[in-house]
Design a protein around this motif. Structure first.
Motif, mmCIF file in Angstrom:
data_model
loop_
_atom_site.group_PDB
_atom_site.id
_atom_site.type_symbol
_atom_site.label_atom_id
_atom_site.label_comp_id
_atom_site.label_asym_id
_atom_site.label_seq_id
_atom_site.Cartn_x
_atom_site.Cartn_y
_atom_site.Cartn_z
ATOM 1 N N LEU A 475 -0.799 5.275 -10.208
ATOM 2 C CA LEU A 475 -1.351 4.696 -11.467
ATOM 3 C C LEU A 475 -0.791 3.034 -11.942
ATOM 4 N N LEU A 476 -2.199 2.268 -12.716
ATOM 5 C CA LEU A 476 -1.954 1.034 -12.446
ATOM 6 C C LEU A 476 -2.604 0.599 -13.529
ATOM 7 N N ALA A 477 -1.941 0.212 -15.121
ATOM 8 C CA ALA A 477 -1.619 0.209 -16.280
ATOM 9 C C ALA A 477 -2.202 -1.270 -16.208
ATOM 10 N N THR A 570 4.668 -15.399 -4.152
ATOM 11 C CA THR A 570 4.222 -15.814 -2.936
ATOM 12 C C THR A 570 2.734 -14.916 -3.364
ATOM 13 N N PRO A 571 1.897 -15.574 -1.706
ATOM 14 C CA PRO A 571 0.263 -15.569 -2.623
ATOM 15 C C PRO A 571 -0.528 -13.846 -2.934
ATOM 16 N N VAL A 572 0.524 -13.055 -2.361
ATOM 17 C CA VAL A 572 0.812 -11.280 -3.127
ATOM 18 C C VAL A 572 1.239 -11.597 -3.907
ATOM 19 N N ALA A 573 2.090 -12.062 -4.268
ATOM 20 C CA ALA A 573 2.681 -11.676 -5.452
ATOM 21 C C ALA A 573 2.124 -11.978 -6.878
ATOM 22 N N LYS A 574 0.898 -13.101 -6.855
ATOM 23 C CA LYS A 574 0.403 -13.626 -7.833
ATOM 24 C C LYS A 574 -0.599 -12.748 -7.992
ATOM 25 N N SER A 575 -0.857 -12.240 -7.064
ATOM 26 C CA SER A 575 -2.199 -10.997 -7.560
ATOM 27 C C SER A 575 -1.954 -9.744 -8.137
ATOM 28 N N CYS A 576 -0.767 -9.900 -7.630
ATOM 29 C CA CYS A 576 -0.212 -8.376 -7.572
ATOM 30 C C CYS A 576 1.500 -8.248 -8.043
ATOM 31 N N CYS A 577 2.255 -8.933 -9.209
ATOM 32 C CA CYS A 577 3.861 -9.163 -9.195
ATOM 33 C C CYS A 577 3.940 -7.465 -8.837
ATOM 34 N N SER A 578 3.748 -6.642 -8.709
ATOM 35 C CA SER A 578 4.677 -5.523 -8.407
ATOM 36 C C SER A 578 4.360 -4.936 -7.099
ATOM 37 N N SER A 579 3.992 -6.015 -5.907
ATOM 38 C CA SER A 579 4.341 -6.070 -4.622
ATOM 39 C C SER A 579 5.979 -5.873 -4.618
ATOM 40 N N SER A 580 6.063 -4.727 -3.378
ATOM 41 C CA SER A 580 7.530 -4.458 -2.964
ATOM 42 C C SER A 580 8.166 -6.242 -2.524
ATOM 43 N N SER A 581 7.972 -7.042 -2.642
ATOM 44 C CA SER A 581 7.714 -8.215 -1.169
ATOM 45 C C SER A 581 8.900 -9.084 -3.029
ATOM 46 N N SER A 597 -6.474 -12.915 -11.203
ATOM 47 C CA SER A 597 -7.659 -11.854 -10.531
ATOM 48 C C SER A 597 -7.885 -10.495 -10.654
ATOM 49 N N LEU A 598 -7.992 -9.654 -11.566
ATOM 50 C CA LEU A 598 -8.398 -8.942 -12.033
ATOM 51 C C LEU A 598 -8.505 -7.560 -10.113
ATOM 52 N N ASP A 599 -9.256 -8.263 -9.135
ATOM 53 C CA ASP A 599 -9.691 -7.555 -7.855
ATOM 54 C C ASP A 599 -8.429 -7.797 -7.037
ATOM 55 N N SER A 600 -7.846 -9.090 -7.187
ATOM 56 C CA SER A 600 -6.406 -8.745 -6.447
ATOM 57 C C SER A 600 -5.618 -8.347 -6.846
ATOM 58 N N ILE A 601 -5.381 -7.533 -7.994
ATOM 59 C CA ILE A 601 -4.672 -7.043 -8.284
ATOM 60 C C ILE A 601 -4.518 -5.376 -7.737
ATOM 61 N N VAL A 602 -5.951 -5.179 -7.755
ATOM 62 C CA VAL A 602 -6.106 -3.577 -8.006
ATOM 63 C C VAL A 602 -6.005 -3.108 -6.552
ATOM 64 N N ARG A 603 -6.863 -4.984 -5.566
ATOM 65 C CA ARG A 603 -6.208 -4.565 -4.041
ATOM 66 C C ARG A 603 -5.303 -4.560 -3.778
ATOM 67 N N SER A 604 -4.645 -4.879 -4.699
ATOM 68 C CA SER A 604 -2.470 -5.142 -4.008
ATOM 69 C C SER A 604 -2.367 -4.092 -4.338
ATOM 70 N N PHE A 605 -2.340 -3.563 -5.559
ATOM 71 C CA PHE A 605 -2.107 -2.433 -5.238
ATOM 72 C C PHE A 605 -1.740 -1.231 -5.018
ATOM 73 N N LEU A 606 -3.392 -0.989 -4.678
ATOM 74 C CA LEU A 606 -3.740 0.301 -3.589
ATOM 75 C C LEU A 606 -2.958 0.246 -2.068
ATOM 76 N N ALA A 633 -14.176 -5.102 -10.051
ATOM 77 C CA ALA A 633 -13.167 -4.532 -8.945
ATOM 78 C C ALA A 633 -12.098 -2.887 -8.150
ATOM 79 N N VAL A 634 -12.936 -1.742 -9.611
ATOM 80 C CA VAL A 634 -12.667 -0.996 -8.639
ATOM 81 C C VAL A 634 -13.575 -0.412 -8.338
#
Length: 661
Positions: A475-477, A570-581, A597-606, A633-634
């Motif tokens: 789930l990505l809200a 980090t760059p990944v965290a910038k896209s989606c802070c939910s990164s396990s890092s 970037s919503l595209d980066s957020i969606v891809r990082s989550f997946l 993005a989706v």
């Protein structure tokens, strides 16, 4: 008398008989006119019968499409997992997806990839390609069946006692054809506009998603009416002789008077529906005038051609059913006994109104309890504020999770103060105050106001099956501003459910200022606590787009967690802070006039968070531009090949709602 006048050039004799044609005046046989006129009359009745056939085929096609949708909903694979058993690396309870389930998911992913994005936004607005495809199919049908079955021939016939001639063509048949199809489309247009939508019950598509087709079928009807009017004006005002006598006699007939009235009302409906006109006159004027003009138009159509009143009766029936069910819903919520008293009757809910000031117009938070059946997470009510007006209601998504019976459900709404009703709600919240607090993080002391509810509406955001319960999914809200009303209760409900034990849930909130966090301070604090629970895999990231960390106006109560700036992540965290890092489950990022970037957020989550064996759902609400970016993005991450190979995470569903309060 009008029917006799409308019987073309037919004449009764002692040997005449009438042949009934559904939806038209009777045909008089045998024909006693000249050969050309008799051939023309045969063509007219044949074209009319063909028009009626095509109108029935239109509804047969609509019924067939609805039947296919119902069948597909029935055939959709049911989840097989015991949803109340937690997913862990050591205890995997998800059974491998069979070929049918994988094939279904792969087809869904492929369709989303091509039909979910937006196209021709400048002309059609923010709608997905699937709606454009449906509109294109409808337009293709109407174009084809408006032109097929027309007798393309011209007859020059004499006028008795004169040297003048009449020109008779297939224009009359074509004009009647588009008129018949406009009548046949009217019930569909009304059905697409209703809140208590029969189409929603059949298809599961939210009623607000049908508004696009309602607008365009209305425009199609207007174009058809214009063609119908122009065609008969050309015939009666030019082709038939002598002029202007023929046209004067024609336009004075009762059925033609009603036709002119119907055309005038439809033109006014069309003109008032332009967005620029709505902005000038106000949305509430548009809604009320639209209802009144539409009903008058339907009545005028009935007066114009009573032989096809069946379509108008169906339209009035659909409209009346919608209004009746709305009224009944309101009564079921508000009529009863008040707890602790013996007072039976109509009782308003009493809501607290708390105002949060900011430079963007401010936000009002409404809270109240009321004794009625609970709603599902993600649904919305229409709220009327009698202290402001009883003639206007506003659709608002409930930002709270309904309490289980027998507890009274707690309603919470986050409302952005704009123009119209919400601006008056702001004035009500301010009460007698003449100055505002200097800090936008400080709410103005609340007042109370009565509220009338109608609803709930919308589809549940936590789909369930009678045998297996709530279906867990990655789930990505994502919320923008007051779009938090949609995603907040979803995340609260998911993280409280056993079905989501160890299932990744990412909560993204994009706001302009840190002070906006005060809107949901209590709920945000609760989510932070849950994120520390080892059974809850929750990550929260707040993006603040109009402030820097040094100029933050966040309330002190919300500054009790580490805050990460753009430079710290980090760059990944910038896209989606939910990164396990990221060490903490809650982070804030200051963007300073830049949107994430919503595209980066969606891809990082997946790629970094989603569990491969679960499908993925992106639930979002916010400005229309956010919806456009998320659709793209989706669509881009849906991968039919990976879904077929068993990676269900790449079967990504988007639930989007741009009603932000």
């Amino acid at each position: 008398m009008d029917l006799l006048k409308r019987a073309h050039i037919q004449e009764h004799t002692n040997t005449s008989r009438e042949v009934y044609h559904w939806g038209y005046v009777p045909q008089i046989l045998p024909c006693t006119k000249d050969a050309g006129s008799c051939e023309y009359l045969r063509a007219v009745y044949w074209m009319h019968d063909t028009s009626m056939l095509y109108s029935f085929i239109l509804w047969a096609v609509i019924g067939g499409i609805l039947l296919v949708i119902v069948t597909l909903r029935t055939l959709k694979p049911k989840p097989t997992r015991n949803f109340y058993a937690p997913i862990t690396e050591k205890n995997e309870t998800q059974s491998p997806a069979n070929a049918y389930t994988r094939g279904w998911g792969a087809i869904q992913a492929s369709l989303r990839k091509w039909l979910l994005p937006e196209s021709f936004v400048g002309f059609f607005g923010h709608v997905s390609r699937v709606q454009l495809v449906v509109l294109a199919i409808l337009l293709a049908y109407l174009l084809a069946f408006s032109l097929v079955g027309i007798v393309y021939k011209t007859w020059i016939t004499p006028i008795k006692g004169s040297t003048l001639t009449n020109k008779r063509t297939g224009v009359g048949g074509f004009s009647d054809r588009v008129g018949v199809l406009a009548y046949a489309l009217t019930p569909l247009t009304v059905a697409l506009s209703t809140r208590e939508s029969i189409l929603t019950l059949i298809t599961g598509i939210p009623y607000q998603s049908l508004n696009f087709l309602h607008r365009w079928t209305g425009r199609i009807i207007y174009i058809q009416a214009v063609l119908h009017t122009f065609g008969w004006t050309l015939i009666e005002g030019l082709y038939y002789q002598p002029q202007p006598k023929v046209y004067r006699d024609f336009i004075k007939q009762k059925y033609m008077v009603w036709g002119c009235i119907a055309m005038g009302l439809l033109s006014l409906l069309f003109f008032l529906s332009f967005q620029r006109v709505i902005k000038i006159t106000g949305h509430e004027f548009f809604r009320k005038s639209h209802y009144i003009l539409a009903m008058l138009y339907i009545g005028a159509c009935w007066g114009h051609w009573a032989q096809l009143a069946c379509w108008m009766i169906a339209s009035l029936g659909i409209w009346g059913l919608d209004r009746g069910v709305r009224f009944l819903r309101t009564l079921l919520i508000h009529v009863g006994y008040v707890k602790g008293t013996a007072d039976f009757g109509f009782h308003n809910a009493q809501s607290s109104v708390e105002y949060f000031d900011d430079v963007d117009g401010g936000v009002v938070r409404l809270e109240f309890t009321h004794n009625h059946e609970a709603w599902h997470v993600g649904q919305h009510f229409f709220l009327t504020f009698p202290a402001l007006t009883i003639w206007q209601s506003h659709p608002l998504t409930v930002a709270s999770v309904p309490a289980p019976h027998p507890a009274l459900p707690q309603h919470t709404y986050i409302v952005r103060c704009r123009a119209g009703e919400t601006r008056r709600l702001k004035s009500l919240a301010l009460g007698q105050l003449t100055t505002l607090p200097s800090s936008g993080s400080t709410p103005i002391p609340s007042t109370t106001t009565p509220v009338i509810l109608t609803g709930p509406y919308g589809t549940p955001l936590l789909p369930s099956h009678p045998n297996t319960g709530i279906e867990p999914s990655n789930l990505l809200a994502i919320a923008g501003g007051t779009g938090i009303s949609l995603t907040l209760p979803l995340v609260l409900a998911a993280t409280a459910s056993k079905a989501f034990t160890s299932v990744p849930v990412d909560f993204i909130w994009i706001v302009r200022r840190a002070a906006n966090l005060a809107w949901i301070a209590a709920e945000l604090s609760e989510l932070k606590k849950r994120a520390k629970d080892e059974n809850v895999d929750l990550r929260i990231h707040v993006y603040i787009t109009q402030e820097s960390s040094s100029s933050s106006s966040a309330p002190a109560s919300l500054k009790n967690v580490p805050i990460k700036t753009e430079e710290d992540i980090t760059p990944v965290a910038k896209s989606c802070c939910s990164s396990s890092s990221i060490a903490t489950s809650y982070t804030e990022t200051y963007m300073e006039s830049v949107h994430p970037s919503l595209d980066s957020i969606v891809r990082s989550f997946l790629e970094g968070r989603a569990r491969r064996e679960l499908r993925t759902r992106v639930v979002a609400s916010g400005p229309a531009g956010m919806g456009r970016d998320l659709r793209g993005a989706v669509a881009g991450v849906n991968d039919a090949g990976r879904v077929w190979r068993g990676e269900r995470a790449w079967d990504v569903e988007l639930v989007w709602d741009d009603r932000m309060g």
